[in-house]
Write a protein that holds these residues in place. Sequence first.
Motif, PDB file in Angstrom:
ATOM      1  N   MET A   1      70.999  65.365  78.382  1.00 40.01           N
ATOM      2  CA  MET A   1      71.893  66.503  78.475  1.00 40.01           C
ATOM      3  C   MET A   1      73.109  66.188  79.326  1.00 40.01           C
ATOM      4  SD  MET A   1      69.445  68.205  81.155  1.00 40.01           S
ATOM      5  CE  MET A   1      69.196  67.004  82.416  1.00 40.01           C
ATOM      6  N   VAL A   2      72.972  65.278  80.314  1.00 45.63           N
ATOM      7  CA  VAL A   2      74.117  64.989  81.188  1.00 45.63           C
ATOM      8  C   VAL A   2      74.539  63.560  80.925  1.00 45.63           C
ATOM      9  CG1 VAL A   2      74.876  65.843  83.414  1.00 45.63           C
ATOM     10  CG2 VAL A   2      72.480  65.900  82.863  1.00 45.63           C
ATOM     11  N   ASP A   5      78.650  61.893  82.922  1.00 48.89           N
ATOM     12  CA  ASP A   5      79.041  61.307  84.214  1.00 48.89           C
ATOM     13  C   ASP A   5      78.658  59.830  84.288  1.00 48.89           C
ATOM     14  OD1 ASP A   5      76.374  62.621  86.330  1.00 48.89           O
ATOM     15  OD2 ASP A   5      76.409  61.823  84.296  1.00 48.89           O
ATOM     16  N   TYR A  11      71.775  55.855  90.883  1.00 50.85           N
ATOM     17  CA  TYR A  11      71.133  56.435  89.721  1.00 50.85           C
ATOM     18  C   TYR A  11      70.445  55.372  88.882  1.00 50.85           C
ATOM     19  CZ  TYR A  11      70.317  59.230  85.617  1.00 50.85           C
ATOM     20  OH  TYR A  11      69.712  59.877  84.578  1.00 50.85           O
ATOM     21  N   PHE A  14      67.318  54.576  90.479  1.00 51.03           N
ATOM     22  CA  PHE A  14      66.369  55.651  90.185  1.00 51.03           C
ATOM     23  C   PHE A  14      65.774  55.492  88.789  1.00 51.03           C
ATOM     24  CE2 PHE A  14      65.768  59.644  87.904  1.00 51.03           C
ATOM     25  CZ  PHE A  14      64.694  60.157  88.617  1.00 51.03           C
ATOM     26  N   GLN A  15      66.625  55.196  87.792  1.00 50.20           N
ATOM     27  CA  GLN A  15      66.112  55.032  86.429  1.00 50.20           C
ATOM     28  C   GLN A  15      65.068  53.918  86.367  1.00 50.20           C
ATOM     29  OE1 GLN A  15      66.206  56.630  83.765  1.00 50.20           O
ATOM     30  NE2 GLN A  15      67.913  58.049  83.909  1.00 50.20           N
ATOM     31  N   ASN A  18      61.913  55.184  88.025  1.00 43.11           N
ATOM     32  CA  ASN A  18      61.328  56.177  87.130  1.00 43.11           C
ATOM     33  C   ASN A  18      60.562  55.486  86.001  1.00 43.11           C
ATOM     34  OD1 ASN A  18      60.722  58.587  85.955  1.00 43.11           O
ATOM     35  ND2 ASN A  18      62.763  58.985  85.149  1.00 43.11           N
ATOM     36  N   ILE A  21      57.328  54.179  87.346  1.00 44.31           N
ATOM     37  CA  ILE A  21      56.334  55.230  87.578  1.00 44.31           C
ATOM     38  C   ILE A  21      55.715  55.663  86.257  1.00 44.31           C
ATOM     39  CG2 ILE A  21      55.983  57.615  88.363  1.00 44.31           C
ATOM     40  CD1 ILE A  21      58.195  57.167  90.405  1.00 44.31           C
ATOM     41  N   LEU A  22      56.562  55.896  85.241  1.00 43.89           N
ATOM     42  CA  LEU A  22      56.033  56.374  83.963  1.00 43.89           C
ATOM     43  C   LEU A  22      55.182  55.307  83.279  1.00 43.89           C
ATOM     44  CD1 LEU A  22      59.040  58.490  82.683  1.00 43.89           C
ATOM     45  CD2 LEU A  22      56.928  59.273  83.729  1.00 43.89           C
ATOM     46  N   VAL A  25      51.929  55.676  84.797  1.00 40.86           N
ATOM     47  CA  VAL A  25      51.202  56.822  84.235  1.00 40.86           C
ATOM     48  C   VAL A  25      50.515  56.420  82.931  1.00 40.86           C
ATOM     49  CG1 VAL A  25      51.485  59.106  83.172  1.00 40.86           C
ATOM     50  CG2 VAL A  25      52.634  58.578  85.327  1.00 40.86           C
ATOM     51  N   VAL A  26      51.277  55.702  82.076  1.00 38.43           N
ATOM     52  CA  VAL A  26      50.713  55.276  80.786  1.00 38.43           C
ATOM     53  C   VAL A  26      49.517  54.340  81.008  1.00 38.43           C
ATOM     54  CG1 VAL A  26      51.171  53.893  78.724  1.00 38.43           C
ATOM     55  CG2 VAL A  26      52.825  55.600  79.469  1.00 38.43           C
ATOM     56  N   THR A  29      46.487  56.182  82.358  1.00 36.85           N
ATOM     57  CA  THR A  29      45.862  57.048  81.359  1.00 36.85           C
ATOM     58  C   THR A  29      45.100  56.234  80.319  1.00 36.85           C
ATOM     59  OG1 THR A  29      47.746  58.507  81.629  1.00 36.85           O
ATOM     60  CG2 THR A  29      46.274  58.984  79.800  1.00 36.85           C
ATOM     61  N   LEU A  30      45.696  55.137  79.870  1.00 38.43           N
ATOM     62  CA  LEU A  30      45.094  54.391  78.755  1.00 38.43           C
ATOM     63  C   LEU A  30      44.016  53.407  79.171  1.00 38.43           C
ATOM     64  CD1 LEU A  30      47.964  53.561  76.242  1.00 38.43           C
ATOM     65  CD2 LEU A  30      46.151  55.250  76.063  1.00 38.43           C
TER      66      LEU A  30
END
Lengths: 293, 306
Positions: A1-2, A5, A11, A14-15, A18, A21-22, A25-26, A29-30
């Motif tokens: 959405m953004v 900029d 940033y 951060f990406q 991120n 981290i994700l 998570v995968v 979980t798996l």
Amino acid sequence: MVSVDRPTRGYRVFQGVNGLILTGVVVVTLYPFLNIVARSFSGERQIRAGEVTLWPKGFNLTTYEIVFQDGTFWRNYGNTVFYTVVSTAIAMVLTTCYAYVLSKKHLKGRGVLVGIAVFTMFFSGGLIPTYVLITSLDLKNTVWALALPNAISVFNLLVMKAFFESLPDELEEAAQIDGLNTYGILFRIVLPLSKAVVATMVLFYSVSFWNSWFGAFLYMDRIELMPVTVYLRNLIAGATGGTAAGAGTEQLTQVAANIQAVTIVLTALPILCVYPFVQRYFVSGVMLGAVKG
Amino acid sequence: MSTSTAPPGWRRALRRDWQLYSLALLPLLFFLVFRYLPMIGNVIAFRRFEPGGSILGEQWVGLRYVEMFLSDPTFWQVFRNTLWIGGLTLVFCFPIPIVLALLLNEVRTRALKRFVQSVSYLPHFLSIVIVAGITLQMLATDGPVNHVLGWFGQDPVRFIQEPEWFRTIYVGSEIWQTAGWGTILYLTALTTIDDDLYEAARIDGANRWRQIWHVTLPGIRPTMITLLILNIGTFLAVGFEKILLLYNPLTYETGDVISTYLYRTGVESNSFSYAAAIGLFEAVIGLVLITTANLLSRRTVGTSLW
């Protein structure tokens, strides 16, 4: 959405974080699933030594063979199918009827009818009075003990009501002028227009009945009446060592090492197979419920 | 007689909509028998109950069973355990989906976002028995967790039999099962936030963190509050089925909660009235908690369930 900029250095960092981290998570979980599958195909020694991670070590099918020969396992699997079909059918009839009635804004007493359902979301009779009731109605050891007490999920009811309310009134008015009565309008006009929500509700109910175990655990007294979830429960609770009738010592140690993994795989398999296809229906159903509920 | 004395509005409504009302009969019978009758059945908390006798009990005994559980040390033990497990569940299982949803919302690659979502929703669809089975397998002495501990020279831990591990195991397995699915409502709320708000915030010089703080979080606040109220309402009803599957007599000390205790005393030991008294206590506290949370929320932030 953004997207307009410019990405700053912070940033981009951060990406990256991120993404890590994700990914974590995968993996978290798996990994348990993959490990269980690997164990189910592995040899006893390698399992005991903790060597099995993502891939079978010391490939061995003994436990699968033993479980496949177990009459109780298949019988319980059959019970799960039967209980799920009966319970879902009853739940669909009752939920559809009530949701349709509640969707009629002009109906006198509608507020009370909604209140009767919604109040049960916040206050319930509880385990003991329900158990006493089911027992005294003589429903124990029958499919009715599983189907009837769960015939309407209020959440599903509200989702369906919200959908019916979104249908244009003009269609039903036209049908009325054509001489259809209420039942005719529901079955010939409304339901054909509601295939998506009906499919979603069938999925919601059947997955929840398929996965349930406690009702059967509570209301069934005999092993041959249990659904497969209770078969698995007895196994992980150590109430049974699984079936190994006629098995040799070597087979017994193998079975002891991974019967739980094998049974978990076999029980989860149908859900895992349909999951990719049904997931979006669930998500849309929850969203529909969230908007209106 | 009833039709002639009923207010004319009702008579007209019945004549016009009797077919609609007729569709409501079976569902109403369901609610009456399987939802409201058990509520009334709670009177056995104050009456002597004979198995096989009336479901409403035989004779009044007053507050005997209430006094019994209030002076029962085991009850207070499971009450404390319930507060602990309920509190930890609230502290971890409520915020984690919010954080996860915010992280997912920042992912720019659609395919990656979809993949992470699909994977993280998966445990929600599995039977709680399978989740418990997987949890126990992961923590077995020859399981992956002990395997990793072995890399650090640790001896295998018998997690399942250690009371001090029970809460961690329960909450961990709860997070594993519910965190992904819990993001759905937040992700839905996030898509409804107007892009113009972000635009305005940027023009005012807000960096990304400030945009999250001033635009994103207020945007999902109603969802957060609603779920928080619901979580508080089910606070005492901690995952009964999962605890029943994960605990064992060795871990009762920390794992036994109100609902599992009343299950054992009621169904396994046939003390129905005693168990019903405990169950009623739990249900009433639940109702009070959700009503209070709802009221507070309506007074302070203007969001409420009803």
